[in-house]
Design an enzyme around this catalytic site. Structure first.
Site, PDB file in Angstrom:
ATOM      1  N   GLU A 349      12.320  55.551  21.156  1.00 50.90           N
ATOM      2  CA  GLU A 349      11.821  55.228  22.448  1.00 50.90           C
ATOM      3  C   GLU A 349      10.944  54.199  22.161  1.00 50.90           C
ATOM      4  O   GLU A 349      10.647  53.335  22.569  1.00 50.90           O
ATOM      5  CB  GLU A 349      10.815  56.106  23.430  1.00 50.90           C
ATOM      6  CG  GLU A 349      11.796  57.401  23.839  1.00 50.90           C
ATOM      7  CD  GLU A 349      12.755  56.710  25.137  1.00 50.90           C
ATOM      8  OE1 GLU A 349      11.682  55.240  26.109  1.00 50.90           O
ATOM      9  OE2 GLU A 349      13.278  57.037  25.491  1.00 50.90           O
ATOM     10  N   HIS A 352      12.499  50.629  21.679  1.00 46.97           N
ATOM     11  CA  HIS A 352      12.720  49.912  23.236  1.00 46.97           C
ATOM     12  C   HIS A 352      11.474  48.729  23.257  1.00 46.97           C
ATOM     13  O   HIS A 352      11.141  47.463  23.624  1.00 46.97           O
ATOM     14  CB  HIS A 352      11.894  50.817  24.707  1.00 46.97           C
ATOM     15  CG  HIS A 352      13.588  51.121  25.086  1.00 46.97           C
ATOM     16  ND1 HIS A 352      14.515  51.012  25.594  1.00 46.97           N
ATOM     17  CD2 HIS A 352      13.676  53.266  25.804  1.00 46.97           C
ATOM     18  CE1 HIS A 352      15.533  51.522  25.699  1.00 46.97           C
ATOM     19  NE2 HIS A 352      14.481  52.417  25.535  1.00 46.97           N
ATOM     20  N   GLU A 372      19.872  49.911  25.923  1.00 50.93           N
ATOM     21  CA  GLU A 372      19.990  51.260  25.211  1.00 50.93           C
ATOM     22  C   GLU A 372      20.614  52.049  23.874  1.00 50.93           C
ATOM     23  O   GLU A 372      19.944  52.306  22.710  1.00 50.93           O
ATOM     24  CB  GLU A 372      20.593  52.101  26.481  1.00 50.93           C
ATOM     25  CG  GLU A 372      19.587  52.662  27.641  1.00 50.93           C
ATOM     26  CD  GLU A 372      18.487  53.339  26.898  1.00 50.93           C
ATOM     27  OE1 GLU A 372      19.061  54.393  26.032  1.00 50.93           O
ATOM     28  OE2 GLU A 372      17.508  53.447  28.076  1.00 50.93           O
ATOM     29  N   HIS A 432      22.477  53.752  30.178  1.00 49.13           N
ATOM     30  CA  HIS A 432      22.629  55.097  29.432  1.00 49.13           C
ATOM     31  C   HIS A 432      23.459  55.388  28.796  1.00 49.13           C
ATOM     32  O   HIS A 432      24.492  55.694  27.464  1.00 49.13           O
ATOM     33  CB  HIS A 432      22.028  56.042  30.061  1.00 49.13           C
ATOM     34  CG  HIS A 432      20.384  56.047  29.690  1.00 49.13           C
ATOM     35  ND1 HIS A 432      19.860  55.616  30.623  1.00 49.13           N
ATOM     36  CD2 HIS A 432      19.811  55.952  28.881  1.00 49.13           C
ATOM     37  CE1 HIS A 432      18.707  55.738  30.834  1.00 49.13           C
ATOM     38  NE2 HIS A 432      18.613  55.888  29.468  1.00 49.13           N
TER      39      HIS A 432
END
Length: 530
Positions: A349, A352, A372, A432
């Protein structure tokens, strides 16, 4: 639950002047012999190089360059990343990177899809109010939504046209931040594209996932707090407040009297247990980027993030938010999946945020899959870097909080959704799942094809072209991928572009005839990217 129309509203864009001022880049020509040094000099010379090579960059009247990032290599080579505007409007797909030597001489360039950025007029035929309402209709899963249109030049496919880029923001099913970006033609009202605005997934600390560990805290009157004095991040209890209601000032900082935190149990009733994992894993992620790439924090500015645990109710997910510069983690589903604070999930995360601060890969199509995949890759590398005996490095993403795993690298299709090999339809998959191509490439380039056991886990990776691939280790491939991301990729990079970017990075680091360069190329061919 679907939101009612009464809970949704739009925020009209600011009024557009009847006549727009012409904004053009003003640069001094300069010469290569000026030998610029430092960040500011590199930027000035890069502007001059763009101006001197206007036809190459598609740079013309009405355009301006906004500096986004600068990478200075040890040998003096400079890589200056710009976003582009036209008559003051952002140009989507107009970003570029200027590569120049230590004396400021142009070596090469990387450009997103746009070459020309000019449109006939920047006065839209479709009003902001109308496009805001249509954007709300295009985001039915977002509750309590607001809709904010912004006028842009959309050129992500290479052809510039005036468009409304409308951000719909609200909350998801579990109260987490949710949003949708809807792009519509400002002259016809036709929807051009729509994609998710949020990047989701899913002292002494007695942690849930990594055993007993040491964590950095700050002494204060009456005890200690989960403030990392070295890296700057802080860890807070969100008290199960929905993520959409959180900002950097929300929640309560964790404190303790004896500097011993948590009880080490899964589905723990001790709220500090999840905080131990979150605090430690944020530190591991920071250290990985700092010690591997000399990157100081998410934005490379040395600033730490705010980390929230116990977000929402039965929120089985984790999320990075650029807007509050914070990490949000849920408590799992309360039945099979525990707190979402395991090492590779948190590394994923926060990556990102790194991607947003560098190439800013668009969260749509193949670029979204690469976004991703980049988070999967570096989340996995953080796990290998930590070298924790309880949560050993593996190529099973989120295997601790989503047993047996959420995604895997050696054969992504084993989840029943992800792609092993590139096809022309990969960009139509959920990001994803299209990320599988990048993950498979990373595994093959790192470990090679066929069967092997790593840290007690058995893998058997096929190739799409029947070849045999020999890996060169994940540390080298991660180094190549980081350079590709931060130096060569742009917002619209697709898998073919990623191959080119990673080969350029491999050439820079190891040479065009090196084993490393050949391994990168072979692995891309093995997943059908040529």
């Amino acid at each position: 639950m679907s939101p009612t129309s009464s809970s949704r509203r739009y925020l009209a864009a600011g009024a557009i002047a009847a006549t727009a001022a012409l904004v053009a880049a003003t640069v001094t020509a300069g010469t290569a012999s000026a030998a610029p040094t430092g960040r500011d000099a590199a930027i000035a010379q890069a502007r001059a190089n763009v101006a001197h090579n206007a036809s190459v960059f598609g740079f013309a009247d009405g355009q301006d360059l906004l500096v986004k990032d600068v990478v200075l290599d040890a040998d003096g080579t400079q890589h200056v990343r710009f976003d582009r505007t036209y008559l003051g409007l952002p140009v989507v797909g107009g970003d570029l990177v200027v590569h120049q030597d230590s004396r400021g001489r142009l070596k090469d360039s990387s450009r997103a899809a746009a070459h020309d950025a000019a449109v006939r007029t920047i006065v839209p035929k479709v009003p902001a109010q109308l496009t805001a309402g249509r954007a709300l209709d295009a985001a039915p899963g977002v509750g309590n939504a607001t809709s904010s249109p912004e006028l842009v030049v959309w050129a992500a496919d290479g052809t510039p046209r005036l468009a409304w880029r409308t951000t719909v923001e609200g909350t998801g099913d579990h109260g987490q931040p949710a949003g949708r970006i809807v792009v519509t033609d400002a002259n016809t009202g036709e929807q051009i594209e729509a994609y998710d605005a949020e990047h989701q997934a899913t002292g002494t600390g007695h942690s849930e996932y990594t055993g007993d560990i040491t964590i950095d805290t700050t002494a204060q009157t009456g005890g200690f707090s989960l403030k990392d004095p070295t890296r700057g991040h802080i860890t807070k209890d969100a008290h199960n407040v929905a993520a959409g209601s959180l900002n950097a000032n929300s929640g309560t900082l964790f404190t303790d009297t004896d500097n011993v935190w948590g009880d080490g149990k899964k589905f723990s009733t001790d709220r500090a247990t999840a905080a131990v994992d979150a605090h430690a894993n944020t530190a591991w992620t920071y250290d990985y980027y700092k010690n591997t790439f000399n990157r100081s924090g998410i934005k490379n500015d040395g600033k730490g993030a705010t980390v929230f645990v116990h977000v929402g109710t039965n929120w089985d997910n984790a999320q990075w938010s650029d807007s509050c510069f914070c990490m949000m983690t849920g408590d799992g589903d309360g039945v099979t999946d525990p707190e979402q604070v395991d090492l590779d999930t948190m590394g994923h995360e926060m990556t990102h945020g790194v991607t947003s601060a560098t190439a800013n890969l668009r969260y749509s199509g193949e670029s979204g899959g690469l976004n991703e995949s980049t988070s999967d890759i570096f989340g996995t590398m953080v796990e290998f870097y930590a070298n924790n005996p309880v949560d050993k490095g593996d190529y099973l993403f989120s295997d601790q909080s989503t047993p047996p795993w959420l995604r895997r690298f050696d054969k992504p299709s084993l989840d029943g959704r992800s792609a092993d090999c590139w096809t022309s339809k990969v960009g139509q998959l959920d990001v994803h799942n299209s990320s599988g191509v990048g993950n498979h490439w990373f595994y093959l380039a790192s470990e090679g094809s066929g069967a092997k056991t790593i840290n007690g886990v058995s893998y058997n990776s096929p190739t799409c072209n029947g070849s045999t691939v020999t890996g060169i280790g994940n540390q080298k491939i991660a180094k190549i991928w980081y350079r590709a991301l931060t130096v060569y990729m742009t917002s619209t990079t697709n898998y073919k572009g990623a191959r080119a970017a990673s080969l350029s990075a491999a050439k820079d680091l190891y040479g065009a005839t090196s084993t490393e360069y050949k391994a990168v190329a072979a692995a891309w061919s093995a997943v059908s990217v040529s």
